[in-house]
Write an enzyme that holds these catalytic residues in place. Structure first.
Site, PDB file in Angstrom:
ATOM      1  N   ASP A  66       0.856  -1.183   0.000  1.00  0.00           N
ATOM      2  CA  ASP A  66       0.000   0.000   0.000  1.00  0.00           C
ATOM      3  C   ASP A  66       0.893   1.234   0.000  1.00  0.00           C
ATOM      4  OD1 ASP A  66      -1.704   2.095   0.489  1.00  0.00           O
ATOM      5  OD2 ASP A  66      -2.613   1.246   2.294  1.00  0.00           O
ATOM      6  N   VAL A  67       0.992   1.937  -1.146  1.00  0.00           N
ATOM      7  CA  VAL A  67       1.938   3.046  -1.246  1.00  0.00           C
ATOM      8  C   VAL A  67       1.512   4.273  -0.444  1.00  0.00           C
ATOM      9  CG1 VAL A  67       2.938   2.341  -3.453  1.00  0.00           C
ATOM     10  CG2 VAL A  67       0.897   3.796  -3.439  1.00  0.00           C
ATOM     11  N   SER A 145      -6.728  13.610 -13.150  1.00  0.00           N
ATOM     12  CA  SER A 145      -8.066  13.496 -13.734  1.00  0.00           C
ATOM     13  C   SER A 145      -8.532  14.873 -14.175  1.00  0.00           C
ATOM     14  CB  SER A 145      -9.053  12.920 -12.708  1.00  0.00           C
ATOM     15  OG  SER A 145     -10.390  13.041 -13.172  1.00  0.00           O
ATOM     16  N   TYR A 158     -12.226  13.709  -4.257  1.00  0.00           N
ATOM     17  CA  TYR A 158     -11.491  13.199  -5.420  1.00  0.00           C
ATOM     18  C   TYR A 158     -10.879  14.349  -6.218  1.00  0.00           C
ATOM     19  CZ  TYR A 158     -10.553  10.230  -9.493  1.00  0.00           C
ATOM     20  OH  TYR A 158      -9.945   9.540 -10.525  1.00  0.00           O
ATOM     21  N   ALA A 160     -10.126  17.332  -5.154  1.00  0.00           N
ATOM     22  CA  ALA A 160      -9.047  17.937  -4.373  1.00  0.00           C
ATOM     23  C   ALA A 160      -7.768  17.118  -4.481  1.00  0.00           C
ATOM     24  CB  ALA A 160      -9.464  18.074  -2.915  1.00  0.00           C
ATOM     25  N   SER A 161      -7.896  15.796  -4.426  1.00  0.00           N
ATOM     26  CA  SER A 161      -6.706  14.941  -4.513  1.00  0.00           C
ATOM     27  C   SER A 161      -6.062  15.032  -5.885  1.00  0.00           C
ATOM     28  CB  SER A 161      -7.064  13.489  -4.190  1.00  0.00           C
ATOM     29  OG  SER A 161      -7.838  12.893  -5.223  1.00  0.00           O
ATOM     30  N   LYS A 162      -6.893  15.099  -6.931  1.00  0.00           N
ATOM     31  CA  LYS A 162      -6.361  15.141  -8.294  1.00  0.00           C
ATOM     32  C   LYS A 162      -5.791  16.509  -8.634  1.00  0.00           C
ATOM     33  CE  LYS A 162      -7.041  10.874  -9.195  1.00  0.00           C
ATOM     34  NZ  LYS A 162      -5.871   9.975  -9.396  1.00  0.00           N
TER      35      LYS A 162
END
Length: 254
Positions: A66-67, A145, A158, A160-162
């Site tokens: 799990d990175v 994305s 999602y 925010a992470s991308k």
């Protein structure tokens, strides 16, 4: 005809036991790279990708971990370099989504997506960079994305992470460019991924029609479209492409 030859190079693709990651890994292997197939829990799926690569004459290694966990990310990178001899290419593809409107989104929904998508990208890169700096060569491609560029209702975590991955890409590109290391991002749009469906999974016919009406190309993309962009960015021909985000969306964000 322009061909890409990655012979003698080693690639690590995180989250590559299925979906877009599996197709990216297969394309890199077909171009001659030895590829580490990373996954968190589905060993059978990882083995299927490895078998396919080996059947086509390529070299692949199964590297679980799990990175988004610091110790595991370090072990994944170290195992790849130790077993395959070096590390030239890192594709940060591992990701999850927990889509909910903000009124229903929990802190756990937010934390899991940010942790896997953004922290995982940071950690894998953090441990890969020293190897690439010593080699004075490397290619890092972050799978973001179009949602990170445009936003999307129900995907605040999602998006925010991308978007974070894109900012991370730009900062890292400036840090390591002098050592012949490039850091770029690919931002897929609506991609159909076999039985898994990708972003189109669960859409009704009416919803599909509405989305297609916004895409100038008039059709959804495929995992092969994304893999082709990654393959280019890892090639010698992309040596002067750095800190960029390549959208693979049929013109959706044009």
């Amino acid at each position: 005809m322009y061909t890409i030859d990655l012979s003698g190079q080693v690639a690590l693709v995180t989250g590559s036991s299925r979906g877009i990651g599996a197709v990216i890994a297969s394309r890199l292997a077909a171009a001659g790279a030895s590829v580490a197939i990373n996954y968190r829990s589905n060993a059978a799926a990882a083995d299927a990708v490895i078998d396919e690569i080996r059947a086509a004459g390529g070299e692949a290694l199964r590297v679980p971990g799990d990175v988004s966990d610091e110790n595991a990310a370090e072990a994944v990178v170290k195992t790849t370099a130790d077993r395959l001899g070096r590390l030239d290419i890192l594709v940060n593809n591992a990701g999850v989504n927990r889509d909910r409107l903000m009124l229903r989104m929990t802190a756990a929904d937010w934390d899991e997506v940010i942790t896997v998508n953004l922290r995982g990208t940071f950690l894998a890169t953090r441990f890969a960079i020293p190897l690439m700096l010593r080699q004075r060569y490397g290619r890092i491609v972050n799978i973001s994305s179009v949602v990170g560029l445009t936003g999307n209702p129900g995907q605040a975590n999602y998006a925010a992470s991308k978007a974070g991955q894109i900012g991370f890409t730009k900062a890292m590109a400036r840090e390591v460019a002098s050592r012949s290391i490039t850091v770029n991002a690919v931002a897929p749009g609506f991609i159909e991924v076999g039985e898994e469906g990708g972003m189109t999974a669960g859409m009704t016919d009416d919803q599909r029609g509405q989305v297609l009406s916004r895409i100038p190309a008039g059709h959804f993309g495929t995992a092969e479209d994304v893999a082709s962009a990654v393959l280019y960015l890892t090639s010698a021909g992309a040596s002067y492409v750095n800190g960029q985000t390549l959208t693979i969306d049929g013109g959706l964000t044009a």
